[in-house]
Design a protein around this motif. Sequence first.
Motif, PDB file in Angstrom:
ATOM      1  N   HIS A  10     -57.373 -15.594 -58.777  1.00 11.25           N
ATOM      2  CA  HIS A  10     -56.573 -14.623 -59.514  1.00 11.25           C
ATOM      3  C   HIS A  10     -57.358 -13.343 -59.834  1.00 11.25           C
ATOM      4  O   HIS A  10     -56.976 -12.254 -59.408  1.00 11.25           O
ATOM      5  N   THR A  85     -55.155 -21.473 -55.343  1.00  8.60           N
ATOM      6  CA  THR A  85     -53.841 -22.075 -55.610  1.00  8.60           C
ATOM      7  C   THR A  85     -52.858 -21.789 -54.482  1.00  8.60           C
ATOM      8  O   THR A  85     -53.061 -20.882 -53.665  1.00  8.60           O
ATOM      9  N   ARG A  86     -51.765 -22.536 -54.502  1.00 10.65           N
ATOM     10  CA  ARG A  86     -50.684 -22.315 -53.551  1.00 10.65           C
ATOM     11  C   ARG A  86     -50.064 -20.934 -53.754  1.00 10.65           C
ATOM     12  O   ARG A  86     -49.680 -20.269 -52.788  1.00 10.65           O
ATOM     13  N   ARG A  87     -49.972 -20.489 -54.999  1.00  8.44           N
ATOM     14  CA  ARG A  87     -49.416 -19.162 -55.274  1.00  8.44           C
ATOM     15  C   ARG A  87     -50.259 -18.078 -54.600  1.00  8.44           C
ATOM     16  O   ARG A  87     -49.731 -17.166 -53.977  1.00  8.44           O
ATOM     17  N   GLN A  88     -51.572 -18.186 -54.715  1.00 11.27           N
ATOM     18  CA  GLN A  88     -52.445 -17.193 -54.087  1.00 11.27           C
ATOM     19  C   GLN A  88     -52.369 -17.276 -52.562  1.00 11.27           C
ATOM     20  O   GLN A  88     -52.421 -16.256 -51.876  1.00 11.27           O
ATOM     21  N   SER A  90     -49.694 -18.029 -50.913  1.00  8.84           N
ATOM     22  CA  SER A  90     -48.440 -17.324 -50.604  1.00  8.84           C
ATOM     23  C   SER A  90     -48.616 -15.814 -50.686  1.00  8.84           C
ATOM     24  O   SER A  90     -48.099 -15.078 -49.835  1.00  8.84           O
ATOM     25  N   LEU A  91     -49.328 -15.351 -51.702  1.00  8.21           N
ATOM     26  CA  LEU A  91     -49.564 -13.912 -51.841  1.00  8.21           C
ATOM     27  C   LEU A  91     -50.375 -13.373 -50.667  1.00  8.21           C
ATOM     28  O   LEU A  91     -50.089 -12.288 -50.156  1.00  8.21           O
ATOM     29  N   THR A 105     -55.200 -23.458 -49.114  1.00 13.88           N
ATOM     30  CA  THR A 105     -55.879 -23.607 -50.401  1.00 13.88           C
ATOM     31  C   THR A 105     -57.210 -24.298 -50.092  1.00 13.88           C
ATOM     32  O   THR A 105     -57.337 -25.012 -49.082  1.00 13.88           O
ATOM     33  N   ASP A 148     -53.823 -27.261 -55.875  1.00 19.70           N
ATOM     34  CA  ASP A 148     -54.276 -26.199 -56.778  1.00 19.70           C
ATOM     35  C   ASP A 148     -55.582 -26.563 -57.470  1.00 19.70           C
ATOM     36  O   ASP A 148     -55.763 -27.679 -57.952  1.00 19.70           O
TER      37      ASP A 148
END
Length: 182
Positions: A10, A85-88, A90-91, A105, A148
Amino acid sequence: MVDRVLFVCHANLCRSPMAEYLARRLLAGRPVEVSSAGTDAVEGLAMHPYAAEIAASTGADPADFRSRRLCREHLAGATLVLTATRRQRSLCSALAPAALHRTFTLRQFGRLAAAAEPASPEESLRAAVQAAARARGRLQPATPDTDDLRDPIGGGAADFRRCAEEIERSLRPLAALIGTAG
């Protein structure tokens, strides 16, 4: 062409810098460059003090480390992108769709690398990434929380040590796979 591993979290203050320094130690002597960035990083900040302790334990001096914000060029130049993480993940894929096949990840890639068939000795990190990607079809999908890496921010030194231990556990199969690949 130099192979590059990019770690992404992040803020680029805790997880990705610890991963960067731990990977440098584990991949020492291999033809791989390692760096890190953050999806929401503020440019130019020093590493979190507990993360800096972990980085210093690798034998390196983290005093000159400065956070950097993830950009498309970082992703385009990376042979392998490992996110916290999975969110990162995806980003990263949204920012540079061409990097999708080499973006994982960290924990996911650790599992895949452990299950991958070794590449031939004359090949590189690229072959290791391909071997790990092929292993995807042989493994059961993981639960979302399995992929994550928990952010230690707000925790104490023990939380950062636990996070670093998880990072190192996830990096060991990568180091072994690259070891067989050159």
